[in-house]
Design a protein around this motif. Structure first.
Motif, PDB file in Angstrom:
ATOM      1  N   VAL A  74      42.108  36.059 -33.417  1.00 18.27           N
ATOM      2  CA  VAL A  74      42.275  34.512 -32.883  1.00 18.27           C
ATOM      3  C   VAL A  74      43.763  34.364 -33.105  1.00 18.27           C
ATOM      4  N   TYR A  75      44.212  33.538 -32.017  1.00 20.76           N
ATOM      5  CA  TYR A  75      45.476  33.366 -31.751  1.00 20.76           C
ATOM      6  C   TYR A  75      45.913  31.955 -32.043  1.00 20.76           C
ATOM      7  N   PRO A  76      46.373  31.410 -33.201  1.00 21.87           N
ATOM      8  CA  PRO A  76      46.702  29.895 -33.473  1.00 21.87           C
ATOM      9  C   PRO A  76      47.579  29.648 -32.604  1.00 21.87           C
ATOM     10  N   GLN A  77      48.635  30.359 -32.271  1.00 24.05           N
ATOM     11  CA  GLN A  77      49.940  29.835 -31.265  1.00 24.05           C
ATOM     12  C   GLN A  77      49.531  29.555 -30.136  1.00 24.05           C
ATOM     13  N   HIS A  78      48.168  29.732 -29.467  1.00 20.54           N
ATOM     14  CA  HIS A  78      47.786  29.213 -28.226  1.00 20.54           C
ATOM     15  C   HIS A  78      46.604  28.117 -28.602  1.00 20.54           C
ATOM     16  N   ALA A  79      45.954  28.214 -29.482  1.00 18.62           N
ATOM     17  CA  ALA A  79      45.013  27.116 -29.787  1.00 18.62           C
ATOM     18  C   ALA A  79      44.880  26.718 -31.219  1.00 18.62           C
ATOM     19  N   VAL A 106      41.402  27.267 -33.573  1.00 14.87           N
ATOM     20  CA  VAL A 106      41.482  28.368 -34.641  1.00 14.87           C
ATOM     21  C   VAL A 106      41.201  27.630 -36.123  1.00 14.87           C
ATOM     22  N   GLU A 107      41.857  26.493 -36.321  1.00 16.87           N
ATOM     23  CA  GLU A 107      41.704  25.803 -37.409  1.00 16.87           C
ATOM     24  C   GLU A 107      40.296  25.369 -37.614  1.00 16.87           C
ATOM     25  N   ALA A 148      48.724  23.490 -23.190  1.00 18.90           N
ATOM     26  CA  ALA A 148      49.374  24.570 -22.635  1.00 18.90           C
ATOM     27  C   ALA A 148      48.413  25.671 -23.348  1.00 18.90           C
ATOM     28  N   ASN A 149      47.798  26.430 -22.531  1.00 19.26           N
ATOM     29  CA  ASN A 149      46.975  27.551 -23.308  1.00 19.26           C
ATOM     30  C   ASN A 149      46.716  28.678 -22.121  1.00 19.26           C
ATOM     31  N   GLU A 150      47.786  29.512 -22.519  1.00 20.81           N
ATOM     32  CA  GLU A 150      47.870  30.683 -21.239  1.00 20.81           C
ATOM     33  C   GLU A 150      46.925  32.043 -21.460  1.00 20.81           C
TER      34      GLU A 150
END
Length: 168
Positions: free
Chosen positions: A19-24, A28-29, A84-86
């Motif tokens: 999982v990618y906390p930098q995007h969501a 993710v938390e 923003a979520n790419e």
């Protein structure tokens, strides 16, 4: 930095994801908190559609019925909700399920069994499957025989249980 998890599914199947906390970050938390609390253990994949996705994380089968397990709603982290979520909804992407309200996601997630570009910017993608065996298991689960159960469509005839999700 990607956190890694293993979704342990009945039939001795595993789906490894990162999982990618930098995007969501909110998504993710929330997912991590639910995993650590054991929330997902014993829930099922209650909706599977070949060539589309597998969805779980919100229902348990009890006494022959699908019973919802509730969790608090979170903000939808996707472009049409001004976040923003790419991340793209390609095969193996894990994303939050939601109702029409863009901030109605809670615990339910889906994993794409095919490329689903039409979902990009409309649902909070937050990670992806990490290996070929996981992708094989996603495809296999999506192709399970389904039917109508109560007021639900696309429910696996044989229950597909999320035995646990563990952080690696």
């Amino acid at each position: 930095m990607a956190n890694q998890f293993c979704i342990n599914v009945s039939g001795n199947r595993k789906i490894n994801i990162e999982v990618y906390p930098q995007h969501a970050p909110v998504t993710v938390e929330n997912f991590t908190k639910l995993v650590k609390s054991g929330f997902y253990s014993g829930l099922c994949f209650h909706r599977v559609i070949a060539g589309f996705m597998i969805q779980g994380g919100g229902f348990k089968i009890e006494n022959g019925e699908l019973n919802q397990k509730a969790s608090a709603n979170i903000r939808g982290e996707f472009t049409s909700n001004k976040v923003a979520n790419e991340l793209k909804h390609t095969t193996g992407t894990i994303s939050m399920a939601r109702a029409r309200d863009k901030d109605s996601a809670s615990s339910q997630f889906f994993i794409c069994a095919a490329d689903c570009a039409y979902l990009d910017g409309e649902y909070a993608a937050f990670g992806r499957a990490t290996d070929e065996n996981s992708l094989k298991n996603i495809k296999e689960i999506s192709e399970a025989d389904t039917g109508k159960w109560m007021h639900f469509d696309d429910v696996p005839v044989e229950p597909i249980i999320i035995e646990s999700i563990t952080e690696l």
